[in-house]
Design a protein around this motif. Structure first.
Motif, PDB file in Angstrom:
ATOM      1  N   PRO A  77      18.563  25.635 -17.766  1.00  0.00           N
ATOM      2  CA  PRO A  77      18.079  26.952 -17.330  1.00  0.00           C
ATOM      3  C   PRO A  77      16.779  26.837 -16.531  1.00  0.00           C
ATOM      4  CG  PRO A  77      17.590  26.587 -19.661  1.00  0.00           C
ATOM      5  CD  PRO A  77      18.384  25.405 -19.218  1.00  0.00           C
ATOM      6  N   TYR A  78      16.559  27.832 -15.682  1.00  0.00           N
ATOM      7  CA  TYR A  78      15.332  27.893 -14.886  1.00  0.00           C
ATOM      8  C   TYR A  78      14.288  28.708 -15.648  1.00  0.00           C
ATOM      9  CZ  TYR A  78      12.251  29.865 -11.252  1.00  0.00           C
ATOM     10  OH  TYR A  78      11.177  30.281 -10.512  1.00  0.00           O
ATOM     11  N   ASP A  79      13.071  28.176 -15.647  1.00  0.00           N
ATOM     12  CA  ASP A  79      11.958  28.844 -16.324  1.00  0.00           C
ATOM     13  C   ASP A  79      11.009  29.358 -15.252  1.00  0.00           C
ATOM     14  OD1 ASP A  79       9.672  29.516 -17.757  1.00  0.00           O
ATOM     15  OD2 ASP A  79       9.158  27.447 -18.268  1.00  0.00           O
ATOM     16  N   LYS A  80      10.873  30.678 -15.164  1.00  0.00           N
ATOM     17  CA  LYS A  80       9.995  31.250 -14.126  1.00  0.00           C
ATOM     18  C   LYS A  80       8.561  30.778 -14.286  1.00  0.00           C
ATOM     19  CE  LYS A  80      12.210  35.636 -13.173  1.00  0.00           C
ATOM     20  NZ  LYS A  80      12.263  37.061 -13.370  1.00  0.00           N
ATOM     21  N   LYS A  83       5.504  26.392 -13.704  1.00  0.00           N
ATOM     22  CA  LYS A  83       4.236  25.801 -13.256  1.00  0.00           C
ATOM     23  C   LYS A  83       3.232  25.790 -14.417  1.00  0.00           C
ATOM     24  CE  LYS A  83       4.435  26.656  -8.317  1.00  0.00           C
ATOM     25  NZ  LYS A  83       3.830  27.269  -7.135  1.00  0.00           N
ATOM     26  N   THR A  84       3.253  26.855 -15.189  1.00  0.00           N
ATOM     27  CA  THR A  84       2.356  26.907 -16.348  1.00  0.00           C
ATOM     28  C   THR A  84       2.836  25.920 -17.402  1.00  0.00           C
ATOM     29  OG1 THR A  84       2.057  29.257 -15.890  1.00  0.00           O
ATOM     30  CG2 THR A  84       1.327  28.477 -18.042  1.00  0.00           C
ATOM     31  N   THR A  85       4.140  25.912 -17.653  1.00  0.00           N
ATOM     32  CA  THR A  85       4.706  25.011 -18.663  1.00  0.00           C
ATOM     33  C   THR A  85       4.395  23.558 -18.332  1.00  0.00           C
ATOM     34  OG1 THR A  85       6.552  26.571 -18.904  1.00  0.00           O
ATOM     35  CG2 THR A  85       6.855  24.376 -19.840  1.00  0.00           C
TER      36      THR A  85
ATOM     37  N   GLU B 116       6.688  14.647 -10.419  1.00  0.00           N
ATOM     38  CA  GLU B 116       7.555  14.801  -9.239  1.00  0.00           C
ATOM     39  C   GLU B 116       7.103  15.996  -8.403  1.00  0.00           C
ATOM     40  OE1 GLU B 116      11.506  15.276 -10.753  1.00  0.00           O
ATOM     41  OE2 GLU B 116      11.510  13.325 -11.749  1.00  0.00           O
ATOM     42  N   ALA B 117       6.768  17.098  -9.075  1.00  0.00           N
ATOM     43  CA  ALA B 117       6.330  18.301  -8.355  1.00  0.00           C
ATOM     44  C   ALA B 117       4.999  18.049  -7.640  1.00  0.00           C
ATOM     45  CB  ALA B 117       6.204  19.486  -9.316  1.00  0.00           C
ATOM     46  N   ILE B 151      11.924  23.921  -6.367  1.00  0.00           N
ATOM     47  CA  ILE B 151      11.614  23.487  -4.998  1.00  0.00           C
ATOM     48  C   ILE B 151      11.392  24.709  -4.104  1.00  0.00           C
ATOM     49  CG2 ILE B 151      12.697  22.494  -2.936  1.00  0.00           C
ATOM     50  CD1 ILE B 151      13.962  20.390  -4.911  1.00  0.00           C
ATOM     51  N   LEU B 152      12.265  25.695  -4.218  1.00  0.00           N
ATOM     52  CA  LEU B 152      12.116  26.896  -3.392  1.00  0.00           C
ATOM     53  C   LEU B 152      10.821  27.630  -3.738  1.00  0.00           C
ATOM     54  CD1 LEU B 152      15.782  28.263  -3.223  1.00  0.00           C
ATOM     55  CD2 LEU B 152      14.523  26.997  -1.489  1.00  0.00           C
ATOM     56  N   ASP B 153      10.464  27.660  -5.014  1.00  0.00           N
ATOM     57  CA  ASP B 153       9.192  28.284  -5.393  1.00  0.00           C
ATOM     58  C   ASP B 153       8.041  27.611  -4.656  1.00  0.00           C
ATOM     59  OD1 ASP B 153       9.905  28.848  -8.971  1.00  0.00           O
ATOM     60  OD2 ASP B 153      10.401  30.011  -7.181  1.00  0.00           O
ATOM     61  N   MET B 154       8.058  26.284  -4.615  1.00  0.00           N
ATOM     62  CA  MET B 154       6.958  25.556  -3.967  1.00  0.00           C
ATOM     63  C   MET B 154       6.963  25.777  -2.450  1.00  0.00           C
ATOM     64  SD  MET B 154       6.593  22.015  -6.165  1.00  0.00           S
ATOM     65  CE  MET B 154       8.316  21.619  -6.431  1.00  0.00           C
ATOM     66  N   LEU B 155       8.150  25.809  -1.848  1.00  0.00           N
ATOM     67  CA  LEU B 155       8.228  26.011  -0.391  1.00  0.00           C
ATOM     68  C   LEU B 155       7.797  27.434  -0.028  1.00  0.00           C
ATOM     69  CD1 LEU B 155      11.668  24.299   0.336  1.00  0.00           C
ATOM     70  CD2 LEU B 155       9.422  23.458   1.043  1.00  0.00           C
TER      71      LEU B 155
END
Lengths: 90, 270
Positions: A77-80, A83-85, B116-117, B151-155
């Motif tokens: 699953p994707y976690d919104k 970045k914080t996690t 990686e990010a 990846i899309l969030d970062m772009l």
């Protein structure tokens, strides 16, 4: 972007191919079932079963989205808040 | 029909493959930098690899009449080593102006980790500093959906990025819309098992249209088929698509995308 092929023509073209793929799946499940051990406890087997059931779902909205639905079933699953996690500072 | 394979790792293939691809109509290819099959130990390992990509492979391709282009980066798998990654990123500019270098790639995520990010973002910084195009690897299998969203969030979070100059590769049914809807190019990789088949790729071309879509074989160390793009051509013909429509996907689109790179000097066949 489509051609004028009817569903009947696609079925005619692909029936044997799909039949072969179903047989491959059946044979794999038989192989697992015949072998000693307890793969039944492995969550992935249940996941495979759920995926197979999805193929038969009678949801008109999702009937042309089976591939996408099954991809999502097999996805983490994707976690919104990732970045914080992950404590990403940028 | 002439075609271009926009993503193929010829360092992992024998010279026989160049001959086969030439016979099948391949006139050009683009080869992103990737994992060697093991983790390299030093920045010099990458320097030697970039030398191979920019010198040896173009010569090997030219022997068969194929024009070879390349991308440079430290791949997502080895990006877990941030210290080494920073050394590699600092070294990449030594090669950016070599003939045939198209930009930074294939950067991306592998297991979607913090390291990686971090390295992905630092590659973006380099690409923006030197005005490069970007080719992105999205993760495999169960990591793909999550990783593509990240990846899309970062772009999207970076206002410097020109989305029309970015290719997000290895899309599948559950990731293609999110990439196209945000204005990026999307690549579909035709692998026999772990990615997309030619038939499923044609389904997506039919559903989403050919705009900003590329297809590739990503010929690799693992199970892959360097002739997968001709397989897609055959599948499209089988479904009754016109030669013009097929050529759009396998020839015109790669040219349109790569023409945005200063390193893309392409001699079109007559």
């Amino acid at each position: 972007m489509s051609t004028e092929t009817s569903s009947q023509e696609i079925l005619e073209r692909e029936f044997l191919l799909v039949r072969a793929k179903i047989l491959e799946i059946a044979a794999s499940l038989d192989r697992i079932g015949r072998a000693p051990g307890d793969a039944a406890q492995d969550g992935r087997l249940e996941l495979l079963q759920t995926a197979i059931e999805k193929l038969l779902e009678e949801n008109p909205k999702q009937n042309s989205e089976r591939a996408k639905q099954i991809q999502l079933l097999f996805s983490r699953p994707y976690d919104k808040q990732w970045k914080t996690t992950l404590e990403l500072t940028r | 029909m002439y075609y271009i394979d926009p993503h193929i790792h010829m360092v992992s293939r024998t010279t026989d493959d160049y001959e086969t691809l030439a016979k099948m109509g391949c006139v050009a290819m683009s080869e992103p930098a990737f994992w060697a099959g093991y983790d390299r130990g030093s920045v010099d390992g990458f320097r030697d690899y970039f030398e191979q990509l920019t010198s040896f492979e173009p010569k090997r391709a030219a022997d068969y009449g194929i024009q070879h282009f390349t991308w440079l980066c430290i791949n997502a798998k080895e990006a877990e080593n941030v210290e080494l990654s920073r050394e590699v990123i600092a070294m990449i500019p030594e090669f950016l102006d070599r003939p045939g270098v198209l930009g930074i790639g294939e950067i991306g995520l592998n297991k979607n980790t913090r390291n990686e990010a971090t390295v992905f973002l630092e590659h973006l910084d380099l690409a923006m500093k030197t005005n490069e195009q970007i080719l992105i690897h999205t993760p495999h299998l169960e990591d793909k959906f999550q990783g593509t969203r990240m990846i899309l969030d970062m772009l999207i979070g970076d206002s410097r990025i020109d989305r029309t100059r970015v290719l997000v590769d290895h899309v599948e049914e559950h990731t293609i819309s999110m990439v196209l809807d945000e204005g990026f190019w999307a690549g579909m990789t035709l692998y026999p098992v772990s990615k997309c088949t030619p038939a499923r790729a044609v389904d997506m071309i039919e559903r989403f249209g050919p705009e900003r879509l590329l297809v590739n074989s990503a010929g690799d160390w693992g199970p892959s088929k360097p002739t997968a793009v001709p397989d897609l051509i055959l599948e499209m013909r089988r479904r009754g698509h016109s030669e013009k429509a097929i050529r759009r996907v396998v020839y015109d689109n790669p040219i349109e995308f790569f023409s945005q790179s200063r390193g893309f000097v392409f001699d079109a066949p007559e």
